[in-house]
Design an enzyme around this catalytic site. Structure first.
Site, short mmCIF file in Angstrom:
data_model
loop_
_atom_site.label_atom_id
_atom_site.label_comp_id
_atom_site.label_asym_id
_atom_site.label_seq_id
_atom_site.Cartn_x
_atom_site.Cartn_y
_atom_site.Cartn_z
CB SER A 1 -0.87 -0.01 1.26
OG SER A 1 -1.46 1.25 1.45
CE1 TYR B 1 -3.99 -2.75 5.44
CE2 TYR B 1 -3.49 -0.43 5.06
CZ TYR B 1 -3.78 -1.69 4.57
OH TYR B 1 -3.82 -1.90 3.21
CE LYS C 1 -1.57 -4.53 3.27
NZ LYS C 1 -1.84 -5.85 2.70
CG ASN D 1 -6.47 6.46 -2.38
OD1 ASN D 1 -5.25 6.63 -2.31
ND2 ASN D 1 -7.27 6.75 -1.38
CG ASN E 1 -13.68 2.94 7.66
OD1 ASN E 1 -14.25 3.53 8.57
ND2 ASN E 1 -13.39 1.66 7.70
CG ASN E 2 -11.72 3.43 2.08
OD1 ASN E 2 -11.89 2.25 2.33
ND2 ASN E 2 -10.60 4.06 2.42
NE ARG F 1 -5.48 10.23 0.79
CZ ARG F 1 -5.18 11.33 1.47
NH1 ARG F 1 -4.73 12.41 0.86
NH2 ARG F 1 -5.34 11.37 2.78
NE ARG G 1 -9.84 9.67 7.28
CZ ARG G 1 -10.14 8.87 6.26
NH1 ARG G 1 -11.26 8.18 6.27
NH2 ARG G 1 -9.34 8.78 5.21
P1 NAD Z 1 -11.14 -6.85 0.81
O1 NAD Z 1 -11.40 -6.84 2.26
O2 NAD Z 1 -12.27 -6.56 -0.11
O3 NAD Z 1 -10.47 -8.23 0.36
C1 NAD Z 1 -9.62 -8.95 1.23
C2 NAD Z 1 -10.15 -10.39 1.24
O4 NAD Z 1 -9.30 -11.18 2.08
C3 NAD Z 1 -11.56 -10.51 1.79
O5 NAD Z 1 -12.34 -11.28 0.87
C4 NAD Z 1 -11.38 -11.26 3.12
O6 NAD Z 1 -12.49 -12.11 3.39
C5 NAD Z 1 -10.10 -12.03 2.87
N1 NAD Z 1 -9.30 -12.35 4.05
C6 NAD Z 1 -8.85 -11.54 5.03
N2 NAD Z 1 -8.09 -12.21 5.90
C7 NAD Z 1 -8.04 -13.50 5.45
C8 NAD Z 1 -7.40 -14.68 5.89
N3 NAD Z 1 -6.66 -14.70 7.01
N4 NAD Z 1 -7.57 -15.82 5.17
C9 NAD Z 1 -8.31 -15.83 4.06
N5 NAD Z 1 -8.95 -14.75 3.58
C10 NAD Z 1 -8.81 -13.59 4.27
O7 NAD Z 1 -9.94 -5.82 0.55
P2 NAD Z 1 -9.34 -5.25 -0.80
O8 NAD Z 1 -9.66 -3.80 -0.87
O9 NAD Z 1 -9.70 -6.14 -1.93
O10 NAD Z 1 -7.80 -5.36 -0.47
C11 NAD Z 1 -7.00 -6.47 -0.89
C12 NAD Z 1 -5.59 -6.27 -0.39
O11 NAD Z 1 -5.08 -5.03 -0.89
C13 NAD Z 1 -5.46 -6.19 1.13
O12 NAD Z 1 -4.28 -6.85 1.52
C14 NAD Z 1 -5.35 -4.71 1.39
O13 NAD Z 1 -4.65 -4.43 2.58
C15 NAD Z 1 -4.59 -4.25 0.17
N6 NAD Z 1 -4.80 -2.83 -0.14
C16 NAD Z 1 -6.07 -2.35 -0.32
C17 NAD Z 1 -6.26 -0.99 -0.58
C18 NAD Z 1 -7.66 -0.42 -0.73
O14 NAD Z 1 -7.83 0.79 -0.61
N7 NAD Z 1 -8.69 -1.22 -1.01
C19 NAD Z 1 -5.17 -0.13 -0.69
C20 NAD Z 1 -3.88 -0.66 -0.53
C21 NAD Z 1 -3.71 -2.01 -0.26
N1 UDP Z 2 -12.52 11.60 2.97
C1 UDP Z 2 -13.52 12.51 3.26
N2 UDP Z 2 -14.69 12.01 3.74
C2 UDP Z 2 -14.94 10.68 3.94
C3 UDP Z 2 -13.91 9.78 3.62
C4 UDP Z 2 -12.69 10.27 3.15
O1 UDP Z 2 -13.35 13.71 3.11
O2 UDP Z 2 -16.02 10.30 4.39
C5 UDP Z 2 -11.23 12.11 2.42
C6 UDP Z 2 -10.00 11.75 3.24
O3 UDP Z 2 -9.76 12.74 4.23
C7 UDP Z 2 -8.90 11.72 2.16
C8 UDP Z 2 -9.66 11.22 0.93
O4 UDP Z 2 -11.05 11.47 1.17
O5 UDP Z 2 -8.43 13.03 1.89
C9 UDP Z 2 -9.47 9.73 0.65
O6 UDP Z 2 -9.78 9.01 1.83
P1 UDP Z 2 -9.92 7.42 1.84
O7 UDP Z 2 -10.30 7.02 3.25
O8 UDP Z 2 -10.84 7.00 0.74
O9 UDP Z 2 -8.48 6.90 1.45
P2 UDP Z 2 -7.06 7.08 2.19
O10 UDP Z 2 -6.19 7.76 1.19
O11 UDP Z 2 -7.24 7.85 3.43
O12 UDP Z 2 -6.63 5.68 2.43
#
Ligand code: NAD
Ligand code: UDP
Length: 330
Positions: free
Chosen positions: A124, A148, A152, A178, A197-198, A230, A289
């Site tokens: 990430s 978290y 990573k 993102n 949250n996002n 972002r 935040r």
């Molecule tokens: P997500 O929660 O939709 O997918 C993760 C999946 O992993 C889920 O289906 C969950 O059930 C499964 N899981 C969690 N722990 C497990 C375990 N111990 N065994 C088996 N399955 C398990 O999340 P996502 O957004 O698809 O993210 C995927 C990966 O990318 C994650 O590692 C996350 O940290 C990383 N990531 C996500 C973002 C984002 O903004 N979505 C950004 C950067 C990195």
């Molecule tokens: N943000 C916001 N309101 C919300 C959620 C997010 O204004 O309800 C803003 C947050 O402060 C950041 C951007 O949107 O500037 C992206 O946030 P997000 O949580 O989606 O991703 P992040 O980059 O924080 O992982």
């Protein structure tokens, strides 16, 4: 080529399974469904016409993981499974360290044991923390002070150390910016449990009337309009980046930013969503935040130069596709 996709029913994993299957790979999904639903397997099959093998199992379960590796001739692993909510990680640090670190260790142990050489890891942009934008892969890591982000950075370290004594391994550490949007079919997308949250899933829930208004967290950042900037990336572009890494990376550890290289502010994303979907998003400016940085965007030249990969989809498509998926939700 047979790929084990952990977290394959999740948001990014499901889109990557679609791209893999469409490109002729065979796919095994391992997911414990802690943050996704079994129906996603049906949706993937509906989109691609091919059904991945599905194991409902925990990636930290040594016996279950060993059984999968000993049963199938796996060629590569893409490890998405992980817990990802920053706030929750502060409340449940041990659960986050255990899940995210142990799953990575168990999977890598099995790769070594069974001679699986290709490993792609979901990292990430959070590992860059307070560095200056644009973030470049060579920067020293400063993960934000939450468990978290630490998991990573630690997993990157664990995988790098493992690769140093197993030179046959080819490890890709993909730092996502993102991820937003959804598959154009509207059948798979981001379906967070509870209040999102996002930003993007919050916007789509406001658009649907589930939530009354968006709170914009701060308009006093040193950015052009004062709101946070972002690097939003369409999840299908992100999925394509995984195939590029899987196919083109040789032995060693390779780190790639997966983003667009362009920053978009909160207010710009709201406007893009309104324009793309002809829906007004009521919002209110509130305080910052805690833990947010002003700007986060990628230098994407390395992925372009070495993988030939570039994000193709813009903010308009991200907003349109995210809304199409949300509308389809019950
Ligand atoms: P997500 O929660 O939709 O997918 C993760 C999946 O992993 C889920 O289906 C969950 O059930 C499964 N899981 C969690 N722990 C497990 C375990 N111990 N065994 C088996 N399955 C398990 O999340 P996502 O957004 O698809 O993210 C995927 C990966 O990318 C994650 O590692 C996350 O940290 C990383 N990531 C996500 C973002 C984002 O903004 N979505 C950004 C950067 C990195
Ligand atoms: N943000 C916001 N309101 C919300 C959620 C997010 O204004 O309800 C803003 C947050 O402060 C950041 C951007 O949107 O500037 C992206 O946030 P997000 O949580 O989606 O991703 P992040 O980059 O924080 O992982």
């Amino acid at each position: 080529m047979l790929v084990l996709v952990t977290g394959g029913t999740g948001f990014i994993g499901s889109h990557t399974c679609v791209e893999l299957l469409n490109s002729g790979y065979e796919v095994i999904i391992l997911d414990n469904l802690v943050n996704s639903k079994r129906e996603v397997v049906d949706r993937i099959a509906q989109i691609t016409g091919k059904r991945p093998l599905f194991y409902e199992a925990d990636a930290t379960d040594e016996t279950a993981v060993d059984l999968i590796f000993s049963t199938h001739p796996i060629d590569g692993v893409i490890h998405f499974a992980g817990l990802k909510a920053v706030g929750e990680s502060v409340q449940m640090p041990l659960a986050y360290y255990k899940n995210n670190l142990l799953s990575t260790i168990v999977l890598m142990e099995n790769c070594v044991k069974y001679g699986v050489q290709r490993f792609v890891f979901s990292s990430s942009a959070t590992v860059y923390g307070e560095n200056q934008v644009p973030f470049v892969e060579t920067m020293e890591l400063r993960p934000r002070t939450n468990p978290y982000g630490e998991t990573k950075a630690m997993c990157e370290r664990i995988l790098t150390d493992a690769a140093s004594i197993h030179p046959e391994l080819s490890v890709s550490l993909l730092r996502y910016f993102n991820p937003v949007g959804a598959h154009e079919s509207g059948l798979i997308g981001e379906a967070p449990q509870g209040i999102p949250n996002n930003l993007m899933p919050y916007i789509t829930q406001v658009a649907k009337g589930i939530l009354p208004e968006l709170q914009v967290f701060g308009n006093d950042y040193p950015t052009p309009d004062g709101t946070g900037v972002r690097d939003y990336i369409h999840v299908v572009d992100l999925a394509e980046g995984h195939l590029a890494a899987l196919e083109q990376v040789g032995p060693g550890v390779h780190i790639y930013n997966l983003g667009t290289g362009r920053g978009t502010s909160v207010l710009e994303l709201i406007s893009a969503f309104e324009e793309a979907n002809s829906i007004r998003i009521p919002y209110r400016i509130v305080g910052r935040r805690p833990g947010d940085v002003a700007e986060c965007y990628a230098d994407v030249s390395k992925a372009h130069a070495e993988l030939g990969w570039t994000a193709k989809r813009g903010v308009y498509e991200m907003c349109r596709d995210a809304w199409r998926f949300e509308k389809n939700q019950g």
